[in-house]
Design a protein around this motif. Structure first.
Motif, PDB file in Angstrom:
ATOM      1  N   GLY A 393       0.780  -1.041   0.080  1.00  0.00           N
ATOM      2  CA  GLY A 393       0.058   0.005   0.101  1.00  0.00           C
ATOM      3  C   GLY A 393       0.829   1.311  -0.161  1.00  0.00           C
ATOM      4  O   GLY A 393       0.290   2.209   0.018  1.00  0.00           O
ATOM      5  N   ALA A 394       2.154   1.086   0.105  1.00  0.00           N
ATOM      6  CA  ALA A 394       3.098   2.366  -0.031  1.00  0.00           C
ATOM      7  C   ALA A 394       3.355   2.498  -1.289  1.00  0.00           C
ATOM      8  O   ALA A 394       3.983   1.763  -2.062  1.00  0.00           O
ATOM      9  CB  ALA A 394       4.531   1.993   0.753  1.00  0.00           C
ATOM     10  N   SER A 395       3.180   3.735  -1.937  1.00  0.00           N
ATOM     11  CA  SER A 395       3.433   4.243  -3.308  1.00  0.00           C
ATOM     12  C   SER A 395       4.688   4.437  -3.475  1.00  0.00           C
ATOM     13  O   SER A 395       5.209   4.520  -4.899  1.00  0.00           O
ATOM     14  CB  SER A 395       2.571   5.472  -3.776  1.00  0.00           C
ATOM     15  OG  SER A 395       2.962   6.326  -2.717  1.00  0.00           O
ATOM     16  N   HIS A 396       5.624   4.673  -2.600  1.00  0.00           N
ATOM     17  CA  HIS A 396       6.950   4.875  -3.055  1.00  0.00           C
ATOM     18  C   HIS A 396       7.950   4.336  -1.842  1.00  0.00           C
ATOM     19  O   HIS A 396       7.369   4.169  -0.780  1.00  0.00           O
ATOM     20  CB  HIS A 396       7.430   6.555  -3.433  1.00  0.00           C
ATOM     21  CG  HIS A 396       6.701   7.356  -2.378  1.00  0.00           C
ATOM     22  ND1 HIS A 396       7.145   7.516  -0.848  1.00  0.00           N
ATOM     23  CD2 HIS A 396       5.410   8.125  -2.572  1.00  0.00           C
ATOM     24  CE1 HIS A 396       6.646   8.286  -0.615  1.00  0.00           C
ATOM     25  NE2 HIS A 396       5.527   8.757  -1.237  1.00  0.00           N
ATOM     26  N   ILE A 397       9.145   4.522  -1.996  1.00  0.00           N
ATOM     27  CA  ILE A 397      10.067   3.919  -0.783  1.00  0.00           C
ATOM     28  C   ILE A 397       9.783   4.578   0.452  1.00  0.00           C
ATOM     29  O   ILE A 397       9.946   3.871   1.573  1.00  0.00           O
ATOM     30  CB  ILE A 397      11.567   3.742  -1.144  1.00  0.00           C
ATOM     31  CG1 ILE A 397      12.596   3.060  -0.093  1.00  0.00           C
ATOM     32  CG2 ILE A 397      11.885   5.220  -1.640  1.00  0.00           C
ATOM     33  CD1 ILE A 397      12.000   1.678   0.115  1.00  0.00           C
ATOM     34  N   HIS A 398       9.858   5.967   0.346  1.00  0.00           N
ATOM     35  CA  HIS A 398       9.605   6.985   1.567  1.00  0.00           C
ATOM     36  C   HIS A 398       8.539   6.523   2.416  1.00  0.00           C
ATOM     37  O   HIS A 398       8.535   6.490   3.576  1.00  0.00           O
ATOM     38  CB  HIS A 398       9.759   8.254   1.144  1.00  0.00           C
ATOM     39  CG  HIS A 398      11.054   8.545   0.776  1.00  0.00           C
ATOM     40  ND1 HIS A 398      12.146   8.706   1.421  1.00  0.00           N
ATOM     41  CD2 HIS A 398      11.156   9.012  -0.326  1.00  0.00           C
ATOM     42  CE1 HIS A 398      13.130   9.147   0.420  1.00  0.00           C
ATOM     43  NE2 HIS A 398      12.762   9.371  -0.496  1.00  0.00           N
ATOM     44  N   ALA A 399       7.261   5.955   1.690  1.00  0.00           N
ATOM     45  CA  ALA A 399       6.098   5.855   2.268  1.00  0.00           C
ATOM     46  C   ALA A 399       6.288   4.286   3.207  1.00  0.00           C
ATOM     47  O   ALA A 399       5.688   4.090   4.123  1.00  0.00           O
ATOM     48  CB  ALA A 399       5.018   5.596   1.336  1.00  0.00           C
TER      49      ALA A 399
END
Length: 870
Positions: A393-399
């Motif tokens: 559910g995380a759209s990028h590595i930081h999420a």
């Protein structure tokens, strides 16, 4: 009277005499004769009879003879001359009888107008006899009155009536023809009754056939249902036998687990001159092979004690394109060797005991992947979990890093070991373009929500991008990556030397955990908390969409959220549950599988052999049981990508329950007559108003269209996409406190049995119902829809929606969402100058109907592009 086909051969030959036929038709007018012959020959249809050569008629007389004598064509025209001499009553009766033959109107008119005779020629008397199958009488007249030079058959001449005619002879002839007319009428009536009886019999036979077909369809349906039940029982028996086979006494040094994690291996090439081959034909004539392992599935696996894993060609053929082509033993072995010479195998390891309790390791669920050119049999591989946006559910590595810092569950990995001692030190996160590594981890928890890694404030998290050079020797399989040991050591060094610490990235919200707690006592406080949760996640939604979703949840039933991929449908539901402070026992997130076909896939089944209920892996029964025991708490069950399988199949029991009053909602898990009740799971579970169902859907080629049955019980809302300069505006830090105790959404719901819609709104809905009925008698606005709209309107006030906007949204979500069909069936409804737009214009005080107008415009666009609106 005798039918022509029943006559002796001599009589038939006698009647076919050309002179006799020419005499019979000698008095028929030329136009009428042309119409009659046209019934036999298409060449003269539509032509002027007077312009057809007489030779044509003469050539057709012989062909006319056979069909005429067999009554193939009706010739009532031959008795039309009688009309001039018959009384009025007999003339009317005769005319009615002739109408039933349906001869061309032009023929009847021609004959009638050319009939100026006051007597009937003997040839026409004979023709009338033939028409009614009195062949002997016809031939007798011919022998008595035939002259050697008959008149030309196609020349129309007005016969001269003798100046004096014997009155008595004329009266006798008239009575004779009246008799023949009566015979003709009786024959016609008999034929009509016969045809009527035949038609009635055919209708009876057709009805009986339809009933038989319906009975057969019912029988087939029942047999299919019975076969499905038997199939499930067989599967359960096989599973039970497998479990019994695998439960054996193991040495204390070996820890054997339920097979889950996959392994990597290879097969040595076949050598026909070597006495010990990895590929061989066993004593049963089966093609068997041995796999050498290249990886370890889990901690404590006795790889040093296991040289090979056994498998058979039948297992390989079940999951790959390999087929045992037969032939000699050498040909069969060489064929398999050729198939796997440039491949590696991915498999699941199972442990088996033979009759002497000797341990054997078996490979099952085999898949093949292409082998790299640099592969050597001495290689050893580490298995790393690969997470993606869909899993986490995380759209990028930081999420993803933020979820790890918050110790959130980040999703399930199906093909890796998940026991506490199997914590992967490094995980990978894959995007469309890159791989990222994150580590180092020393512990984790695993539940239905997947992995939750042990991360503390003192635990540094490092991450970075995996160099492409390291990936060239790796093997990817679904949600895992096999990395060669030297490459893995290089990755560990990169991790240890990395100075990229997982801190908050630029423009990302800062989530600060505080020691104090927050008590949410009002709906306004909940909405404010929800807005903070959304901002803290880095998402952005339209305010109307948020108010709409909140109102749908308060209304109850089923809420379905549609929208483009990546618009945050799943996150919307998750932030909502977090804002309510729901615990993991109160919120269930279920990814839908395309293979689901019935309720057993989400609920479970009753094991008849062991008299127990076996719940499905979704965990749905457990949360429903908890909800039944805690009616004062709110429970949310979310089906992610709900229409990957057919909703009306696997969700069928709940669609039926949503129709009922809340006091009568009971879900049947199994029938007690199948066996004694399971003490852990009762046969029936009550479903109260504290259980809310949500689904997210995508509308593309990989999903199923929603049926009317599902739409009737759902609020179908579509998320808007915000302008990018609003969606990606720099976020300000958000401070979130812990919620003191979960919020019960029921306290915000307004419920009354009385319909509170205004008179004007009810009139509008009734007129809309009539327009829909005109387009399709099976569509419209039913009483249930009216009650659902009323419940939504009652709860929209405190959600921040105006009455006009709320009513407009319900017209779209409850009514227009079900309009579908071809251009011919619904264009008049949805067109910009159609009936529904006209209806909207007639009620400007209710709403501007901006959403409804846009929805109709989309429908009209679909009709233009595809000829069908979905």
């Amino acid at each position: 009277m005798q039918m022509y086909n029943d006559l002796p051969a001599e009589k038939k030959q006698q009647l076919k005499d050309e002179k006799f036929i020419l005499w019979l038709v000698s008095e028929i007018p030329e136009p009428a004769l042309a119409q009659i012959i046209s019934l036999l020959d298409d060449k003269v249809k539509g032509k002027n009879p007077t312009k057809i050569p007489r030779k044509f008629y003469e050539n057709h007389l012989k062909r006319l003879t056979e069909r005429f004598l067999q009554s193939v064509i009706p010739l009532p025209s031959v008795i039309l001359p009688l009309l001039a001499t018959l009384p009025k009553e007999e003339k009317q009766a005769l005319h009615t009888a002739m109408d039933s033959h349906q001869l061309p109107k032009e023929t009847l008119t021609t004959l009638f107008t050319t009939t100026k005779k006051k007597e009937i020629p003997y040839s026409q008397q004979a023709l009338l006899y033939v028409t009614n199958n009195y062949f002997d009488e016809a031939y007798e007249l011919y022998t008595e009155h035939y002259k050697e030079e008959p008149p030309t058959p196609v020349v129309i001449k007005e016969r001269k009536v003798p100046a004096k005619k014997d009155a008595r002879n004329h009266e006798a002839e008239r009575k004779n023809w009246q008799k023949q007319t009566a015979i003709l009428k009786q024959t016609s009536e008999r034929e009509q009754k016969k045809l009527t009886a035949q038609l009635a019999q055919l209708q009876t036979n057709y009805t009986q056939a339809q009933q038989k077909i319906a009975q057969l369809e019912t029988t087939v349906t029942e047999q299919q249902q019975e076969m499905a039940i038997q199939h499930k029982q067989v599967q359960q028996l096989e599973k039970t036998l497998t479990i019994k086979e695998e439960v054996v006494q193991e040495p204390k040094s070996v820890a054997v687990r339920e097979p889950k994690a996959v392994m990597l291996g290879y097969i040595e090439a076949y050598d026909p001159y070597h006495h010990e081959n990895a590929i061989f034909i066993n004593g049963s004539g089966e093609l068997q092979f041995m796999i050498r392992p290249l990886s370890t599935p889990y901690a404590g696996f006795p790889l040093e004690e296991i040289e090979t894993f056994t498998s058979w060609a039948t297992d390989l053929a079940a999951t790959t394109s390999f087929k045992d082509a037969g032939g000699t033993e050498e040909e069969r072995c060489a064929h398999l060797s050729s198939f796997i010479e440039d491949k590696l195998l991915i498999f699941t390891a199972y442990k088996r005991n033979d009759a002497n309790k000797k341990v054997h390791w078996v490979a099952r669920n085999i898949q093949v992947i292409s082998r790299h050119a640099t592969f050597t049999p001495s290689d050893h591989y580490h298995m790393l979990p690969v997470f993606t946006e869909k899993i986490t559910g995380a759209s990028h590595i930081h999420a993803l890093l933020k979820k790890l810092q918050a110790r959130d569950f980040i999703g399930r990995i199906e093909h890796i070991a998940t026991e506490p001692e199997d914590t992967p030190p490094i995980l990978l996160y894959r995007t469309e373009a890159n791989y990222y590594f994150v580590g180092r981890f020393t512990g984790h928890h695993y539940a239905y929500g997947g992995f939750k890694f042990d991360v503390t404030a003192t635990t540094p998290l490092y991450y970075g991008e995996v160099p492409n050079a390291l990936l060239t020797t790796c093997y990817a399989y679904r949600d895992v990556l096999f990395m060669e040991k030297h490459t893995y050591r290089t990755l560990q060094q990169a991790l240890e030397q990395s100075s990229t610490v997982a801190v908050e990235a630029k423009n990302e919200p800062v989530i600060t955990a505080q020691t104090y707690t927050e008590h949410i006592a009002s709906e306004e406080a909940f909405i404010a908390r929800w807005s903070k949760e959304i901002a803290a996640t880095g998402l952005a939604y339209d305010e109307v969409d948020l108010a709409n979703f909140h109102t749908c949840m308060k209304t109850g039933g089923l809420t379905i959220v549609a929208g483009m991929s990546g618009t945050g449908k799943s996150q919307l539901v998750q932030t909502y549950s977090r804002s309510l402070g729901l615990t993991k026992e109160q919120f269930l997130f279920i990814p839908v599988s395309p293979s689901w076909t019935d309720e057993a896939d989400i609920l479970g089944y009753y094991d008849v052999d062991h008299a127990r209920f076996v719940p499905a892996a979704t965990g749905m029964v457990d949360i429903l049981q908890s909800a039944a025991q805690n009616r004062d708490k709110t429970y949310i069950i979310c089906f992610d990508e709900m229409n990957l399988a057919r909703i009306e199949h696997y969700f069928s029991p709940f669609l039926s329950l949503l129709e009922l009053h809340q006091q009568g909602r009971e879900l049947t898990l199994y029938h007690p007559k199948e066996g004694k009740d399971d003490a852990r799971y009762p046969a029936q579970l009550p479903i109260g108003d504290n259980v809310l169902f949500v689904g997210t859907i995508n509308l593309d080629e990989s999903t199923h269209q929603l049926s009317d049955k599902a739409l009737d019980r759902a609020n179908l809302m579509t998320l808007r996409v915000l302008p990018f300069n609003d969606a990606f505006r720099t976020k300000t830090p958000v401070t979130l406190s812990r919620i003191k105790q979960p919020v019960a959404l029921q306290q915000f719901v307004r419920t009354t049995e009385q319909i509170t819609l205004r008179e004007e709104q009810l009139t509008f809905l009734w007129e809309m119902h009539q327009h829909l009925q005109q387009a399709n008698a099976y569509s419209g606005v039913g009483p249930r829809i009216v009650r659902q709209i009323d419940a939504y309107m009652k709860n929209s006030v405190t959600s921040g929606l105006s009455e006009a906007v709320a009513f407009d949204l319900q017209i779209v979500q409850r009514i227009i969402s079900k309009i579908r069909g071809t251009h011919a069936s619904i264009h008049r409804l949805v067109a910009q100058d159609g009936t529904l737009i006209t209806l909207f214009n007639a009620y400007p005080t209710l709403s501007t109907f901006a959403e409804a107008r846009q929805a109709l415009a989309n429908k009209e666009k679909e009709l233009t592009q595809h000829g069908y609106a979905f």
